[in-house]
Design an enzyme around this catalytic site. Structure first.
Site, mmCIF file in Angstrom:
data_model
loop_
_atom_site.group_PDB
_atom_site.id
_atom_site.type_symbol
_atom_site.label_atom_id
_atom_site.label_comp_id
_atom_site.label_asym_id
_atom_site.label_seq_id
_atom_site.Cartn_x
_atom_site.Cartn_y
_atom_site.Cartn_z
ATOM 1 C CD GLN A 122 -2.766 1.198 2.481
ATOM 2 O OE1 GLN A 122 -3.897 1.550 2.227
ATOM 3 N NE2 GLN A 122 -2.427 0.736 3.677
ATOM 4 C CB THR A 150 3.131 0.152 13.922
ATOM 5 O OG1 THR A 150 1.783 0.105 14.400
ATOM 6 C CG2 THR A 150 3.962 -0.826 14.745
ATOM 7 C CE1 TYR A 205 2.806 -4.828 12.188
ATOM 8 C CE2 TYR A 205 1.435 -3.565 13.706
ATOM 9 C CZ TYR A 205 2.189 -3.638 12.553
ATOM 10 O OH TYR A 205 2.337 -2.516 11.762
#
Length: 285
Positions: free
Chosen positions: A12, A103, A127
């Site tokens: 993306q 993130t 994650y």
């Protein structure tokens, strides 16, 4: 302008970097195919950098399936930590600066306060742990690095929350959306612009930076905005996260303080809803 190499070009953010590079007429940029830029192939990465000799490398390659990561721990660790270390090492050998994307999930997200770069990172899922370990690997391997933490990334490309909502909204009369997880959506086109702003600034203010769009929202209100802007008629019910259990626990509040990136690089950040309007306009095209 200095040459730029993008790893993870097919994802993306990689696709958004391609679009923004064209808009900004950045021509000295290479988007190698996945098989030519495998983040887990240490020798291959070294060969690629030796061949291309980029001044900057942007790492968009990441394992981002948050729930699947709970089962695929080794794969998530390999891509997010080991791969990041390989790439940082290749950058060190070949004299390149690395822009590494991370993130908001490196934070626990239990306190309702804006998260600063120096706040303690305490991830609560696999994650987040692997992304934090990737950050550490980059920082300890390569002094010339910019680590950019972002959140709730979406765009007209690839799979993301906005496109999923538009699809579900067209198929169903009613949807239940989590209302007690709060953060900030980020239009990947805006993030791509910010990355190029950092690169073109020629700054050596290396370190960790936070970037998301401006403002604060919940997944519920984000979904409501998507349907409002796209004129999709669907009933949306707010539910607590506890009513929709997932394998991975998510931070309840992960709104990041962006003053550092704004002040250092003189970046103006759009409000999340304005960017959402733009994205939906692009999707409708």
């Amino acid at each position: 302008m200095s040459k730029i190499l993008v790893i993870g070009a097919g994802g993306q953010l990689g696709q958004c970097l391609k679009v923004v590079a064209e808009r900004r007429e950045i021509t000295e940029i290479v988007f190698p195919a996945e098989q030519d830029a495998n983040i887990l192939d240490e020798a291959g990465l070294n060969d690629l950098l030796a061949r291309e000799q980029p001044a900057f490398v942007i790492n968009c390659a990441a394992y981002t399936a948050v729930d699947k990561a709970e089962d695929e721990v080794d794969l998530a660790k390999a891509i997010n930590e080991t791969g990041a270390a390989y790439l940082a090492s290749a950058c060190l050998v070949n004299g390149a600066t690395l822009v590494h994307v991370s993130t908001d999930f490196v934070f626990e997200g239990n306190d309702v306060k804006l998260l600063k770069e120096e706040d303690e990172a305490k991830p609560i899922n696999v994650y987040g742990v692997t992304k934090l370990d990737g950050e550490k690997a980059v920082a300890t391997t390569l002094p010339a690095h910019f680590i950019i933490r972002t959140s709730w990334l979406y765009s007209e490309y690839a799979n993301n929350f906005v496109k999923t909502m538009l699809k579900l909204g067209a198929e169903r009369d009613e949807l239940n959306i989590i209302a007690d997880q709060v953060g900030t959506p980020t239009y990947a086109i805006d993030l791509a612009n910010a990355i190029f702003d950092i690169i073109t600034s020629s700054s050596t203010a290396y370190g960790v930076y936070h970037y998301s769009n401006e403002g604060v929202t919940s997944w519920f209100d984000f979904a409501k905005a998507i349907f409002d802007i796209s004129e999709t008629v669907v009933k949306v019910n707010p539910i607590p996260g506890s009513a929709y259990p997932t394998k991975a626990t998510r931070p309840a509040f992960s709104v990041m303080d962006k003053s550092k990136i704004k002040n250092t690089f003189n970046i103006e950040i759009p409000y999340w809803r304005d960017s959402l309007v733009e994205c939906i306009k692009q999707i409708n095209k």
